[in-house]
Design an enzyme around this catalytic site. Structure first.
Site, PDB file in Angstrom:
ATOM      1  N   ARG A 224       0.849  -1.189   0.000  1.00 53.36           N
ATOM      2  CA  ARG A 224       0.000   0.000   0.000  1.00 53.36           C
ATOM      3  C   ARG A 224       0.886   1.241   0.000  1.00 53.36           C
ATOM      4  NH1 ARG A 224      -3.527  -2.660  -1.589  1.00 53.36           N
ATOM      5  NH2 ARG A 224      -5.491  -3.206  -0.581  1.00 53.36           N
ATOM      6  N   HIS A 272      -0.722   0.356  -9.799  1.00 48.73           N
ATOM      7  CA  HIS A 272      -1.418  -0.592  -8.915  1.00 48.73           C
ATOM      8  C   HIS A 272      -1.903  -1.817  -9.706  1.00 48.73           C
ATOM      9  CE1 HIS A 272      -3.814  -0.913  -4.908  1.00 48.73           C
ATOM     10  NE2 HIS A 272      -3.577  -2.109  -5.405  1.00 48.73           N
TER      11      HIS A 272
HETATM   12  C1  OXD Z   1      -5.769  -5.918  -3.153  1.00 51.12           C
HETATM   13  C2  OXD Z   1      -5.196  -4.958  -4.098  1.00 51.12           C
HETATM   14  O1  OXD Z   1      -5.969  -5.591  -1.981  1.00 51.12           O
HETATM   15  O2  OXD Z   1      -5.235  -5.207  -5.320  1.00 51.12           O
HETATM   16  O3  OXD Z   1      -6.061  -7.041  -3.571  1.00 51.12           O
HETATM   17  O4  OXD Z   1      -4.680  -3.936  -3.707  1.00 51.12           O
END
Ligand code: OXD
Length: 309
Positions: A224, A272
């Site tokens: 994250r 992402h």
């Molecule tokens: C997840 C993401 O949490 O793709 O799967 O960030």
């Protein structure tokens, strides 16, 4: 007995298709067109607006559309008594492993440098970093981190993992907790973050951590954006303590056009994409959970709210 698909910023079409294939009778509602809120039993959610899930008084299960649940747990009004589940899926672990292996090999084989050299039509060889003498340190050895570690061991890297409890993975040295963090960092040339985002791990990729790794180390963050102190990364790159970074996640997504990471010569940015949740792969398990919940059974893949993952 309605199933609510609550996807704030994801296209719902392929989810609807797979849900209908696997449960043709499903009373499927697409947020924000929920119908009467008391009819909703089960919700599949991605980044719901804070307070939204508290509006459904009969909710029996909240399923995260991803492996992470931080997007749910940050809601102070998340109904306390409703079980929360996450996606646990072999194809996501495979996909994450591919991303990590790609980033590690890119770095070891100097691909960011060669990309720059190609722009300049410059022929200059850099000696590849050898797998056996490259210490890869993976923070978080859960389903995703564990899978990535196994792939890197198979390629001959010197792999270690750091986690809250001991992990047994063949060929991977396990370091535990704050007490062993220094030793873990001290043997790390490539630091990979695959931690869940919790109050304890928020901002963990900071100046103190960067000071502990081997000089000239490389950072890969595919967990994250909030794990990373962005200013500390820029300072560590400036000082040379870190030599580069591959980042897939950001505090603000999409990464704003004016953000310094875009143009930084030592940072690789991906949007992402390290491990996407594929409806075809995960809907069977979601429907299994829906049926379990409707039958009065506990759902599978529940998270521990106190732990935060
Ligand atoms: C997840 C993401 O949490 O793709 O799967 O960030």
């Amino acid at each position: 007995m309605a199933f609510l698909l609550l996807l704030a910023d994801i296209e719902s079409k392929s989810w609807v298709k797979q849900l209908k294939i696997h449960e043709p009778q499903l009373d499927l509602r697409l947020w924000p067109n929920t119908g009467p809120v008391e009819e909703i039993d089960f919700v599949l959610a991605w980044r719901p607006p804070p307070g939204e899930l508290a509006r459904y008084p009969k909710l029996r299960c909240i399923a995260s559309l991803g492996a992470g649940v931080d997007h749910l747990l940050r809601d102070p009004d998340l109904p306390a008594a409703v079980p929360v589940t996450r996606v646990v899926d072999a194809s996501m672990a495979q996909s994450m492993s591919e991303y990590v292996v790609m980033a590690v090999l890119n770095w070891c084989r100097h691909m960011p440098r060669y990309a720059r050299q190609q722009q300049e039509r410059r022929w200059q060889v850099h000696v590849p970093r050898q797998a056996s003498s490259t210490g890869v340190g993976i923070m978080g050895l859960g389903q995703l981190g564990g899978a990535a570690a196994r792939h890197l061991v198979a390629l001959g890297f010197d792999v270690a993992g750091w986690s809250t409890g001991p992990k047994q993975i063949a060929g991977v040295r396990s370091y535990i907790g704050e007490a062993q963090l220094g030793a873990f960092l001290g043997r790390t040339d490539i630091l990979v973050c695959l931690l869940p985002l919790t109050e304890r791990t928020r901002g963990i990729l900071d100046a103190r951590l960067f000071a502990g790794v081997r000089p000239g180390a490389y950072l890969i963050n595919c967990a994250r954006g909030e794990h990373l102190q962005e200013a500390d990364l820029l300072a560590a790159l400036d000082s040379g303590q870190l030599a580069g970074a591959c980042l897939d996640v950001f505090v603000t997504e999409p990464l704003p056009p004016e953000h310094p990471f875009w143009r930084h010569p030592s940072i690789t940015v991906t949007p992402h994409t390290a491990s996407l949740t594929h409806p075809r792969a995960v809907v069977p398990r979601l429907i299994e959970n829906y049926r379990r919940v409707m039958a009065g059974l506990a759902p599978l893949d529940q998270i521990d709210r106190l732990r935060g993952y």
